[in-house]
Design a protein around this motif. Structure first.
Motif, PDB file in Angstrom:
ATOM      1  N   GLY A 418       0.791  -1.224   0.000  1.00  0.00           N
ATOM      2  CA  GLY A 418       0.000   0.000   0.000  1.00  0.00           C
ATOM      3  C   GLY A 418       0.819   1.267   0.000  1.00  0.00           C
ATOM      4  O   GLY A 418       0.424   2.273  -0.594  1.00  0.00           O
ATOM      5  N   ASN A 419       1.978   1.230   0.633  1.00  0.00           N
ATOM      6  CA  ASN A 419       2.805   2.446   0.735  1.00  0.00           C
ATOM      7  C   ASN A 419       4.116   2.331  -0.038  1.00  0.00           C
ATOM      8  O   ASN A 419       5.003   3.168   0.137  1.00  0.00           O
ATOM      9  N   ASN A 420       4.250   1.322  -0.877  1.00  0.00           N
ATOM     10  CA  ASN A 420       5.505   1.158  -1.620  1.00  0.00           C
ATOM     11  C   ASN A 420       5.263   0.492  -2.972  1.00  0.00           C
ATOM     12  O   ASN A 420       4.620  -0.561  -3.066  1.00  0.00           O
ATOM     13  N   THR A 421       5.781   1.125  -4.011  1.00  0.00           N
ATOM     14  CA  THR A 421       5.780   0.513  -5.340  1.00  0.00           C
ATOM     15  C   THR A 421       7.126  -0.175  -5.529  1.00  0.00           C
ATOM     16  O   THR A 421       8.171   0.473  -5.500  1.00  0.00           O
ATOM     17  N   ALA A 422       7.096  -1.486  -5.664  1.00  0.00           N
ATOM     18  CA  ALA A 422       8.322  -2.279  -5.715  1.00  0.00           C
ATOM     19  C   ALA A 422       8.937  -2.297  -7.111  1.00  0.00           C
ATOM     20  O   ALA A 422       8.331  -1.875  -8.098  1.00  0.00           O
ATOM     21  N   GLU A 423      10.167  -2.836  -7.184  1.00  0.00           N
ATOM     22  CA  GLU A 423      10.911  -2.890  -8.441  1.00  0.00           C
ATOM     23  C   GLU A 423      10.110  -3.530  -9.578  1.00  0.00           C
ATOM     24  O   GLU A 423      10.126  -3.060 -10.710  1.00  0.00           O
ATOM     25  N   LYS A 424       9.433  -4.627  -9.274  1.00  0.00           N
ATOM     26  CA  LYS A 424       8.767  -5.381 -10.333  1.00  0.00           C
ATOM     27  C   LYS A 424       7.676  -4.566 -11.021  1.00  0.00           C
ATOM     28  O   LYS A 424       7.265  -4.901 -12.141  1.00  0.00           O
ATOM     29  N   ASP A 425       7.203  -3.498 -10.387  1.00  0.00           N
ATOM     30  CA  ASP A 425       6.151  -2.667 -10.985  1.00  0.00           C
ATOM     31  C   ASP A 425       6.695  -1.411 -11.644  1.00  0.00           C
ATOM     32  O   ASP A 425       5.926  -0.525 -12.037  1.00  0.00           O
ATOM     33  N   HIS A 426       7.996  -1.304 -11.769  1.00  0.00           N
ATOM     34  CA  HIS A 426       8.588  -0.226 -12.566  1.00  0.00           C
ATOM     35  C   HIS A 426       8.275  -0.513 -14.036  1.00  0.00           C
ATOM     36  O   HIS A 426       8.235  -1.668 -14.459  1.00  0.00           O
ATOM     37  N   PRO A 427       8.066   0.515 -14.862  1.00  0.00           N
ATOM     38  CA  PRO A 427       7.752   0.286 -16.286  1.00  0.00           C
ATOM     39  C   PRO A 427       8.727  -0.651 -16.997  1.00  0.00           C
ATOM     40  O   PRO A 427       8.311  -1.448 -17.847  1.00  0.00           O
ATOM     41  N   ASN A 428      10.003  -0.585 -16.652  1.00  0.00           N
ATOM     42  CA  ASN A 428      10.987  -1.446 -17.314  1.00  0.00           C
ATOM     43  C   ASN A 428      10.890  -2.903 -16.891  1.00  0.00           C
ATOM     44  O   ASN A 428      11.525  -3.768 -17.493  1.00  0.00           O
ATOM     45  N   ASN A 429      10.135  -3.174 -15.836  1.00  0.00           N
ATOM     46  CA  ASN A 429      10.005  -4.554 -15.354  1.00  0.00           C
ATOM     47  C   ASN A 429       8.620  -5.149 -15.577  1.00  0.00           C
ATOM     48  O   ASN A 429       8.402  -6.335 -15.280  1.00  0.00           O
ATOM     49  N   LEU A 430       7.702  -4.368 -16.105  1.00  0.00           N
ATOM     50  CA  LEU A 430       6.336  -4.862 -16.292  1.00  0.00           C
ATOM     51  C   LEU A 430       6.262  -5.998 -17.310  1.00  0.00           C
ATOM     52  O   LEU A 430       5.313  -6.782 -17.305  1.00  0.00           O
ATOM     53  N   SER A 431       7.267  -6.090 -18.177  1.00  0.00           N
ATOM     54  CA  SER A 431       7.264  -7.158 -19.183  1.00  0.00           C
ATOM     55  C   SER A 431       7.899  -8.447 -18.685  1.00  0.00           C
ATOM     56  O   SER A 431       7.971  -9.433 -19.428  1.00  0.00           O
TER      57      SER A 431
END
Length: 660
Positions: A418-431
């Motif tokens: 809820g309070n943190n967007t992790a690495e895997k949800d960065h645009p470069n990792n969405l694929s």
């Protein structure tokens, strides 16, 4: 059975031992100079040195057993036991190892001999031939896996030539008739009994589906597609492993005792469980069935028959006098090391040295708390790859994206909160494909299911092992992995910015980004070959195939194929295979594709279009063995990036996806 294990150094009965020594003493034409004590004065500890290396290699991977034994067979059957199968091809010569019948020889066999020879050279320079090192290593791999220990005759010289053209017709094929097999063995001074005994080498190792798929689907179509000599349940099992038209996966040759060198092979034949047609016919043909029955019934008789036969095999085509020499480097024939190989040797030495926190990584890190961790992970990964080949590229890419951001700490696996967007949800990792994450999660679950191992192994180390295993399962090199990483304590999308190479990078940008992770340009080129497996979305290369402005470095025919698959206006998330030629094989085809203008990304093709990196591409396109060595060295270096070993920097997560 287990009382004969090499680790306990149990000796056979005195009568058996003396009988074998008598056999070993009978000189065959061309082998009269062989003696079991040949190196007593020049390198008295050679056998213990080789044994130590073989033990280490076997602890790293079970594939060492079958690959080393098979390498010895393939060497002796072509121009004799002279180490010529170890020699790599050059611009002016295609060597034995690159003949079609030898392309499936596993990297682990070559690596075992290379490492053993290096250890021997360190103690006894220029004294022991590569051929004798291979003979000793083969005996040790057999004995360490539960087979017979036997004295090895020594004194062979290394052959002075190696040509792929010499291989045709000299190696047994999986579809040979018994008469054809007998003729091949007879041409090497081996009789039918020797052939049946030596066939038990198929008690260990793996075989590609393509070697036996005709027995499953095209035996006598259309009325009888499946070989009737196959046990029905076994045939159904194999069809599950090797669907018709599916990827050319590998299957254990002995499902009952795959890590043991024993006479289970013959009992499998009795039950219709011979994997290759050339195996099962030893039981279906009345000429050899009595020998199969006899060896299936008596382990001591099998031990003696096999030891006698392999001693005879070791005498085939032995070189002495002016017909051979002692190579300092087993893969280089009479030639000294070229500049490229010297660079690679230096690179491997640097990779082996380690420093700082990296020095805390060890291959045996979990020996006391979870000794079977690599086997557990490998089994879980194998199941996943059998479910879907997508897991190969997905897992490799996951490892790269993890290490390049905050180091190899499994932070890429953590889910957002809820309070943190992790690495895997960065645009470069969405694929990043879900099958990569699932591979790690299932492997971790399998490890934790063993009470001794619960909460003992980090997610970061499981990702490292899983990456090695998917590469090996896809036909690439298997290699020892360093272990002892802790899992990272944080994972933020903001940390990803600027850390991953986009597909538009030029050589200078790529080199700079890899250098930031202590990786050389050579490492970068080697690691780029991970694009020999996996997929890419149309949107990542659309700018290269615009009809009005196709990238001039791209092959026109390949550009047309891509335009048809990814026309203007298509969903940019449609995925295509990165390697259009061998998409499910981890091999050096990637570099061959670059030579042909078939690199999918700009960052791929630039490795060939830029004069600074083109020579390396050409070298690895021509020599898969050199590529594999470089790739293993680069992967080892990559696995050391940003490693966390201090408890203040990391921990062992109970759930790989959660920072707890």
């Amino acid at each position: 059975m287990h009382a004969k294990r090499f680790s306990k150094m149990a000796r056979p009965s005195s009568s058996w031992w003396m009988a074998l020594l008598v056999v070993a003493a009978v000189a065959q034409l061309g082998a009269s100079d062989l003696r079991t004590d040949y190196y007593n004065s020049t390198c008295p500890n050679v056998e213990s040195i080789v044994l130590g290396v073989v033990k280490d290699k076997m602890q790293a991977t079970i594939r060492t057993i079958g690959s080393t034994v098979r390498l010895f067979f393939h060497d002796c059957f072509v121009d004799g036991c002279d180490g010529s199968v170890l020699i790599t091809s050059t611009a002016g010569n295609t060597a034995e190892r690159d003949a079609p019948d030898n392309l499936s020889l596993a990297f682990e066999g070559f690596e075992t001999v290379r490492s053993a020879k290096a250890a021997v050279e360190a103690a006894c320079p220029d004294q022991v031939s590569c051929t004798d090192v291979l003979a000793i290593a083969t005996r040790d791999a057999i004995a360490l896996s539960g087979g017979p220990f036997f004295p090895v005759e020594l004194g062979r010289l290394d052959g002075m030539r190696s040509s792929a053209s010499n291989v045709a017709g000299k190696l047994p094929q999986p579809n040979n008739t018994l008469s054809e097999l007998v003729a091949i063995f007879k041409s090497n001074g081996l009789n039918m009994s020797d052939m049946v005994a030596l066939s038990a080498a198929h008690s260990v190792g793996l075989a590609h589906c393509s070697k036996f798929s005709d027995r499953l689907y095209r035996y006598n179509p259309p009325s009888q597609p499946t070989d009737p000599t196959l046990n029905e349940k076994y045939a159904a099992f194999l069809k599950g492993k090797c669907p018709d038209g599916g990827p050319d996966m590998m299957v254990l040759m002995d499902q009952a005792t795959p890590a043991l060198f024993d006479n289970q092979y013959y009992r499998n034949l009795q039950d219709g469980g011979g994997l290759l047609a050339s195996d099962e016919l030893l039981y279906t043909d009345n000429r050899t069935r009595p020998t199969v029955d006899s060896l299936a019934a008596s382990t001591p008789d099998f031990y003696k028959a096999f030891a006698d036969a392999i001693v005879k095999l070791g005498r085939v085509g032995v070189k002495s006098g002016g017909k051979g020499n002692i190579r300092k480097q087993c893969d280089r024939g009479r030639h000294s090391m070229g500049a490229g190989i010297r660079i690679l040797v230096v690179m491997l030495a640097v990779a082996a040295a380690g420093s700082g926190v990296v020095a805390q990584l060890r291959r045996d890190y979990y020996a006391s708390v979870c000794p079977d961790v690599e086997t557990i992970v490998r089994d879980a990964v194998t199941k996943k790859v059998q479910e879907t080949s997508v897991a190969v590229g997905a897992t490799v890419r996951l490892f790269f994206h993890d290490c390049f951001v905050e180091g190899c700490d499994a932070s890429v696996i953590v889910v957002s909160s809820g309070n943190n967007t992790a690495e895997k949800d960065h645009p470069n990792n969405l694929s990043l494909a879900g099958d990569g994450f699932d591979t790690v999660i299932k492997a971790r679950a399998a490890v934790d299911a063993v009470p001794q191992c619960t909460n003992q192994v980090s997610c970061a180390d499981i990702l490292v092992m899983a990456t090695r295993d998917v590469i090996a399962l896809a036909g690439g090199p298997s290699y020892a992995v360093e272990l002892g990483r802790l899992d990272g304590l944080s994972s933020t999308a903001s940390s990803v910015d600027g850390k991953l190479p986009p597909p538009s990078f030029n050589l200078d940008q790529l080199t700079s980004l890899f250098a930031a992770n202590n990786l050389s340009q050579t490492d970068m080129i080697a690691l780029s070959a991970a694009h020999t497996v996996g997929f890419a979305h149309c949107g990542t290369f659309a700018s290269r195939i615009q009809p009005s402005a196709v990238d001039p470095t791209m092959d026109a025919g390949y550009a047309s194929q891509l335009q048809a698959a990814c026309p203007a206006g298509v969903d940019p998330n449609i995925a295509l295979e990165l390697d259009p030629v061998t998409p499910r094989a981890f091999d050096n085809q990637y570099f061959v594709n670059l030579q042909k203008g078939m690199g999918l990304f700009t960052s791929d093709q630039v490795l060939y279009s830029d004069d600074r990196s083109r020579p390396t591409v050409d070298a690895w396109a021509a020599n898969s063995s050199d590529f594999e060595l470089a790739f293993v060295a680069a992967m080892t270096n990559l696995g050391r990036v940003g490693v966390k070993t201090d408890p203040s920097q990391g921990n062992i997560r109970r759930d790989c996806a959660m920072l707890i």
